[in-house]
Scaffold this motif. Structure first.
Motif, PDB file in Angstrom:
ATOM      1  N   VAL A 133       1.293  -6.746   9.796  1.00 29.26           N
ATOM      2  CA  VAL A 133       0.918  -5.462   9.207  1.00 29.26           C
ATOM      3  C   VAL A 133       0.904  -5.587   7.690  1.00 29.26           C
ATOM      4  O   VAL A 133       1.863  -6.065   7.091  1.00 29.26           O
ATOM      5  N   SER A 134      -0.191  -5.155   7.083  1.00 28.04           N
ATOM      6  CA  SER A 134      -0.298  -5.108   5.633  1.00 28.04           C
ATOM      7  C   SER A 134       0.166  -3.725   5.179  1.00 28.04           C
ATOM      8  O   SER A 134      -0.350  -2.704   5.640  1.00 28.04           O
ATOM      9  N   LEU A 135       1.158  -3.707   4.287  1.00 26.88           N
ATOM     10  CA  LEU A 135       1.732  -2.454   3.791  1.00 26.88           C
ATOM     11  C   LEU A 135       1.441  -2.327   2.305  1.00 26.88           C
ATOM     12  O   LEU A 135       1.676  -3.258   1.532  1.00 26.88           O
ATOM     13  N   LYS A 136       0.933  -1.165   1.918  1.00 30.82           N
ATOM     14  CA  LYS A 136       0.646  -0.913   0.509  1.00 30.82           C
ATOM     15  C   LYS A 136       1.587   0.173   0.024  1.00 30.82           C
ATOM     16  O   LYS A 136       1.762   1.194   0.688  1.00 30.82           O
ATOM     17  N   GLU A 137       2.185  -0.082  -1.133  1.00 27.40           N
ATOM     18  CA  GLU A 137       3.226   0.803  -1.651  1.00 27.40           C
ATOM     19  C   GLU A 137       2.863   1.337  -3.021  1.00 27.40           C
ATOM     20  O   GLU A 137       2.130   0.723  -3.784  1.00 27.40           O
ATOM     21  N   LYS A 138       3.450   2.495  -3.299  1.00 28.45           N
ATOM     22  CA  LYS A 138       3.358   3.093  -4.622  1.00 28.45           C
ATOM     23  C   LYS A 138       4.732   3.656  -4.949  1.00 28.45           C
ATOM     24  O   LYS A 138       5.297   4.411  -4.161  1.00 28.45           O
ATOM     25  N   ASP A 139       5.264   3.278  -6.079  1.00 28.92           N
ATOM     26  CA  ASP A 139       6.583   3.741  -6.530  1.00 28.92           C
ATOM     27  C   ASP A 139       7.667   3.510  -5.483  1.00 28.92           C
ATOM     28  O   ASP A 139       8.521   4.356  -5.253  1.00 28.92           O
ATOM     29  N   GLY A 140       7.596   2.357  -4.800  1.00 25.72           N
ATOM     30  CA  GLY A 140       8.620   1.990  -3.833  1.00 25.72           C
ATOM     31  C   GLY A 140       8.497   2.652  -2.468  1.00 25.72           C
ATOM     32  O   GLY A 140       9.349   2.447  -1.606  1.00 25.72           O
ATOM     33  N   LYS A 141       7.456   3.434  -2.249  1.00 27.42           N
ATOM     34  CA  LYS A 141       7.229   4.104  -0.959  1.00 27.42           C
ATOM     35  C   LYS A 141       5.952   3.559  -0.324  1.00 27.42           C
ATOM     36  O   LYS A 141       4.957   3.320  -1.001  1.00 27.42           O
ATOM     37  N   VAL A 142       5.972   3.381   0.994  1.00 24.89           N
ATOM     38  CA  VAL A 142       4.805   2.881   1.706  1.00 24.89           C
ATOM     39  C   VAL A 142       3.829   4.040   1.923  1.00 24.89           C
ATOM     40  O   VAL A 142       4.206   5.087   2.446  1.00 24.89           O
ATOM     41  N   VAL A 143       2.574   3.854   1.502  1.00 21.19           N
ATOM     42  CA  VAL A 143       1.555   4.895   1.645  1.00 21.19           C
ATOM     43  C   VAL A 143       0.411   4.486   2.582  1.00 21.19           C
ATOM     44  O   VAL A 143      -0.382   5.334   2.992  1.00 21.19           O
ATOM     45  N   LEU A 144       0.355   3.192   2.934  1.00 19.56           N
ATOM     46  CA  LEU A 144      -0.736   2.723   3.790  1.00 19.56           C
ATOM     47  C   LEU A 144      -0.289   1.516   4.597  1.00 19.56           C
ATOM     48  O   LEU A 144       0.322   0.595   4.058  1.00 19.56           O
ATOM     49  N   ALA A 145      -0.597   1.546   5.896  1.00 19.12           N
ATOM     50  CA  ALA A 145      -0.337   0.405   6.783  1.00 19.12           C
ATOM     51  C   ALA A 145      -1.635   0.078   7.502  1.00 19.12           C
ATOM     52  O   ALA A 145      -2.330   0.978   7.988  1.00 19.12           O
ATOM     53  N   ILE A 146      -1.962  -1.213   7.582  1.00 18.94           N
ATOM     54  CA  ILE A 146      -3.204  -1.671   8.210  1.00 18.94           C
ATOM     55  C   ILE A 146      -2.870  -2.856   9.098  1.00 18.94           C
ATOM     56  O   ILE A 146      -2.178  -3.788   8.661  1.00 18.94           O
ATOM     57  N   TRP A 147      -3.376  -2.848  10.356  1.00 17.11           N
ATOM     58  CA  TRP A 147      -3.120  -3.962  11.257  1.00 17.11           C
ATOM     59  C   TRP A 147      -4.148  -3.989  12.379  1.00 17.11           C
ATOM     60  O   TRP A 147      -4.923  -3.067  12.564  1.00 17.11           O
ATOM     61  N   SER A 148      -4.112  -5.085  13.132  1.00 15.30           N
ATOM     62  CA  SER A 148      -4.978  -5.260  14.292  1.00 15.30           C
ATOM     63  C   SER A 148      -4.163  -5.874  15.418  1.00 15.30           C
ATOM     64  O   SER A 148      -3.268  -6.675  15.167  1.00 15.30           O
TER      65      SER A 148
END
Length: 160
Positions: free
Chosen positions: A117-132
């Motif tokens: 899972v690719s996790l994208k964060e902003k200010d230490g919080k996860v805002v987006l998760a992408i996976w297959s």
């Protein structure tokens, strides 16, 4: 703004004297929404031809919008009033289906439930998760407040 143009031919055949409305290209606002809105998740699944499992609530908010993009994608949106809290997508394409192309400063790759899972964060919080999972691609997009890694891990495990 539409302009009305009077078209009249002098003495020629085919003169109609009709008023024709012409719309300038700069009046167009964009492409029409390709998604179909549905009353229920079950209806969206029926039109899409596949199902999706999502959490009942995210951050205390229930899902209120259920959409399909033909038979390619299902989308479930969680609104708190007019404010979008979360958007979950499942699609046949084997790529990022989030529609979120913000360049987040923090990107992590985590193994969650045996999935990369690719996790994208902003200010230490996860805002987006992408996976297959090999058959379908998934994404969970959250508002800018995001959630902790533990909370996103639970959300990813709940989506199928």
């Amino acid at each position: 703004m539409a302009a009305a143009v009077s078209v009249t031919a002098c003495g020629g055949q085919g003169s109609t004297g009709e008023t024709v409305t012409v719309q300038r290209s700069e009046d167009f606002v964009g492409m029409p929404n390709p998604f179909t809105d549905n009353a229920t998740l079950e209806e969206a699944e029926e039109y899409a031809g596949f199902s999706i499992q999502v959490p009942d609530q995210i951050s205390g908010v229930s899902a209120t919008a259920f959409r399909n993009l033909g038979q390619e994608m299902l989308e479930v949106i969680y609104y708190n009033g007019e404010q979008e809290v979360a958007r979950i997508r499942k699609s046949h394409e084997n790529a990022d289906n989030s529609g979120n192309y913000v360049g987040y400063p923090e990107i992590k790759n985590e193994k969650i439930g045996g999935l990369d899972v690719s996790l994208k964060e902003k200010d230490g919080k996860v805002v987006l998760a992408i996976w297959s999972d090999g058959a379908y691609s998934y994404s969970i997009s959250l508002d800018e407040q995001g959630v902790s890694l533990e909370e996103m891990t639970a959300l990813v495990k709940a989506v199928k």
